[in-house]
Design a protein around this motif. Structure first.
Motif, PDB file in Angstrom:
ATOM      1  N   GLU A  87      69.017  69.799  22.830  1.00 24.30           N
ATOM      2  CA  GLU A  87      69.810  69.249  21.725  1.00 24.30           C
ATOM      3  C   GLU A  87      70.901  70.234  21.342  1.00 24.30           C
ATOM      4  N   ILE A 126      75.030  61.339  19.578  1.00 25.32           N
ATOM      5  CA  ILE A 126      74.785  60.719  20.882  1.00 25.32           C
ATOM      6  C   ILE A 126      75.722  61.416  21.866  1.00 25.32           C
ATOM      7  N   VAL A 127      75.166  62.030  22.890  1.00 26.59           N
ATOM      8  CA  VAL A 127      76.006  62.799  23.812  1.00 26.59           C
ATOM      9  C   VAL A 127      75.842  62.293  25.239  1.00 26.59           C
ATOM     10  N   SER A 128      76.889  62.510  26.040  1.00 20.08           N
ATOM     11  CA  SER A 128      76.804  62.191  27.467  1.00 20.08           C
ATOM     12  C   SER A 128      77.736  63.120  28.229  1.00 20.08           C
ATOM     13  N   ILE A 177      80.887  63.105  22.686  1.00 22.42           N
ATOM     14  CA  ILE A 177      79.974  63.117  21.541  1.00 22.42           C
ATOM     15  C   ILE A 177      80.334  61.976  20.587  1.00 22.42           C
ATOM     16  N   ASP A 183      73.738  65.596  30.035  1.00 22.17           N
ATOM     17  CA  ASP A 183      73.437  65.901  28.633  1.00 22.17           C
ATOM     18  C   ASP A 183      72.960  64.632  27.948  1.00 22.17           C
ATOM     19  N   GLY A 184      71.979  64.769  27.097  1.00 16.88           N
ATOM     20  CA  GLY A 184      71.485  63.635  26.325  1.00 16.88           C
ATOM     21  C   GLY A 184      70.573  62.706  27.109  1.00 16.88           C
ATOM     22  N   GLN A 185      70.385  62.986  28.398  1.00 14.33           N
ATOM     23  CA  GLN A 185      69.514  62.118  29.212  1.00 14.33           C
ATOM     24  C   GLN A 185      68.210  62.831  29.538  1.00 14.33           C
TER      25      GLN A 185
END
Lengths: 401, 243
Positions: free
Chosen positions: A334, A340-342, B94, A347-349
């Motif tokens: 995190e 919400i990140v990508s 983001i 990232d975020g997955q």
């Protein structure tokens, strides 16, 4: 020290077992060579899940190696005769499993050819560097301890050596737990409870391995475990399993209490491939079923129950480490809490990991090393626990067993 | 052409050449005086290299910085499983689920003053140079990947396969861990990191965090800047605006 005489049939069986162990080690070495030559591209490990199946095997072997010495410690440090008889086998298993674990850990390195650097360059802030000392020290101390146990002239030294090995082993497992406990980056780790949790897990896993080996040796020699010994060892194993479950519960309940950890816990315990591994593999197979086998009156005094419980505990240990090591890495880091990140770097997955054959074979190679060392050890020297049956019968009558 | 004529021609050409390049040489000297180290001189704590990234200028979908990094550092290998590929710098998109505000930023090694990767490295291969640049010594990295477990920014990559076509100034190798070096090979010659130089929006500002007169320090004094995972108190050398 006395060598053990053997019949021709036993001799043949020994060579078969040694050959099987040697073959498993050779396959592990070949897998390591393949990984060394082609790179870790042939494994399922990647830049998201950087530690995989080899680490599950290695950490199981190292943690259980430390725990299996518990049997010797109860004999030498706490003066229990039943365990004293088992101290040499306990020491041998420690050396064998430690060697197996380090075999896997070192051959999994990206540059296994440079492993000597780990002995020539130290960074003393690194838990890994501490462990280099702890593991090599453990080899030395346990080897001398075994000598004091098996060489009559050295017997008076077995108590101080046993105490040293006992303390060293506690520090060693603290070090293994702290490999993860000191990691601030990931939500699964960064907890002081991991060190004592690893110690108590080592007690359970080590004793389970000891009981499996002991049962095999007894069967080979057409011996049966005395009910008094069986009762003591099964009660101790049950206590360790219950304590392990307690630590696991405290670890997860603490996390569940913190809002920032809630989504990680939901991931691990409910929403991911790791949830069934946790509930069925770690808790049920590795904890509750063994407890039932060990404590349910209709089952608990059977040798078969003890053996089954020990096997289930070892299977549960692999689930535990898989959930802990792979699950802990699979949960995304995190960087931006609440967002919400990508990205192209996932990232975020949730990170994906599917172990491939070379890394599994390398891990099994480590088990092979432990097996081979144990097989040769019990063949060459006198490691079979021989109880004083008259004394045990009298003790059983005295206790009303 | 006689012997004397030739000598005269050569002298005149050399003179003209000197006149032509003198201003450039002078400008380079001015620039280098700020950052270039003389050969053989070690990096010192008098400088701490860092970066300030203005996310309000960083366009979503633009990855010029990523391409520039790959070109400069020779990250050109094809990896069958993209999860095993090295990424020294990546763009993260983001979105705030509460406000729907969206932005994008480049993420790379944050060159922490208290780097967890350096703490955990068993051999000391992960190290922080005196001027704050966090690097991996390829000669003593044994490929244990403990630093990758420890990095909160997922800034490090492990080289999973043999490499060819490397940039001789940027040694990389199978079985070792690697990450953004702030283009140390350029910085030591007084040049900017490749990503900073390439950014079309000039969203990335590179400079000396120890120099009170540097633009990066002046901008950080006048605008709100953020460290990613500031809660860990790692004192990052890379800071962000607009997040």
């Amino acid at each position: 020290m006395s060598l053990v005489p053997h019949s021709r049939a036993e001799e043949r069986l020994f060579y078969v077992l040694a050959a099987v162990g040697g073959l498993v080690v050779a396959i592990g070495l070949a897998a390591a060579l393949h990984m060394e030559h082609s790179g870790h591209v042939v494994t399922g490990m990647n830049n998201q899940v950087v530690w995989g199946m080899p680490h599950v095997f290695a950490i199981f072997l190292i943690v259980a190696a430390s725990g299996v010495l518990n049997v010797a410690s109860i004999g030498s440090v706490f003066g229990k005769t039943v365990y004293k008889k088992r101290a040499p086998l306990s020491g041998l298993l420690t050396l064998a499993m430690l060697a197996g674990g380090l075999f896997v850990l070192m051959l999994d390195l990206g540059r296994a050819d440079r492993v000597i650097i780990a002995a020539t360059h130290y960074n003393f802030t690194s838990v890994f560097a501490w462990n280099v000392f702890l593991y090599s020290g453990m080899f030395g101390i346990v080897a001398v301890y075994l000598w004091t146990l098996m060489e009559r002239r050295m017997n008076p030294w077995s108590k101080p050596l046993g105490l040293t090995a006992f303390l060293w082993r506690l520090i060693l497992t603290t070090g293994t737990g702290s490999i993860f406990g000191f990691l601030v980056a990931r939500q699964a780790y960064q907890s002081a409870i991991l060190a004592p949790m690893f110690i108590i897990m080592s007690f359970a896993w080590g004793l389970a391995v000891f009981l499996i080996v002991q049962a095999t040796m007894f069967r080979w020699n057409q011996m049966t475990l005395h009910p008094t010994v069986l009762k003591r060892m099964k009660n101790l194993l049950g206590l360790f399993v219950a304590a392990t479950l307690y630590f696991v519960a405290v670890y997860h309940l603490t996390n569940l209490y913190f809002a920032r950890q809630a989504s990680f816990e939901k991931f691990l315990l409910v929403d991911s491939e790791f949830a069934p591994m946790f509930w069925i593999g770690q808790v049920l197979i590795g904890g509750i079923v063994p407890l039932v086998l060990l404590y349910l009156p209709s089952l608990s005094m059977r040798c078969g129950s003890l053996m089954t419980a020990a096997l289930l505990i070892v299977i549960g240990a692999f689930f535990t480490l898989y959930v802990f090591i792979i699950g802990g890495q699979a949960y995304p880091l995190e960087l931006f809490p609440g967002m919400i990140v990508s990205s192209s770097f996932y990232d975020g997955q949730v990170a994906q990991y599917a172990p491939k054959l070379p890394e599994i074979l390398l891990g099994l190679g480590g088990v092979g090393v432990a097996f081979l060392m144990t097989t040769v050890g019990v063949r060459v020297l006198k490691f079979l626990p021989e109880d004083d049956l008259t004394h045990l019968d009298q003790a059983a009558i005295h206790q009303g067993d | 052409m006689s012997h004397n004529d030739r000598r005269g021609f050569l002298a005149a050409t050399a003179g003209l050449g000197l006149v032509a390049i003198a201003p450039g040489v002078h400008l380079m000297q001015v620039a280098q005086a700020q950052s270039q180290r003389a050969a053989g001189q070690p990096a010192t704590k008098r400088q701490r290299w860092g970066m300030l990234i203005d996310t309000t200028k960083c366009a979503k979908g633009c990855d010029v910085c990523v391409s520039a990094c790959a070109t400069e550092n020779g990250i050109n290998e094809t990896v069958a499983d993209p999860r095993q590929a090295s990424q020294w710098i990546r763009k993260i998109d983001i979105k705030d689920p509460q406000s729907d505000r969206q932005y994008s930023l480049p993420m790379m090694c944050q060159h922490c003053a208290e780097p967890p990767c350096v703490d955990v490295c068993p051999t000391g291969a992960s190290m922080k140079r005196a001027d704050g640049i966090v690097l991996v010594d390829r000669h003593i990295c044994i490929g244990c990947r403990y630093c990758m477990m420890a990095c909160p920014y997922k800034a490090r990559s492990f080289v999973h396969q043999p490499l060819t076509q490397q940039n001789p100034e940027v040694p990389r190798g199978i079985g070792c861990v690697e990450s953004c070096t702030l283009c140390v090979q350029r910085i030591d010659r007084g040049r900017l990191p490749a990503c900073v130089e390439a950014c079309p929006e000039k969203a990335m500002l590179f400079g000396d965090l120890e120099d009170p007169n540097s633009e990066i320090v002046r901008r950080a004094a006048s605008a709100a800047t953020t460290q990613v995972r500031a809660d860990l108190k790692l004192n990052t050398g890379v800071r962000y605006q607009g997040i």
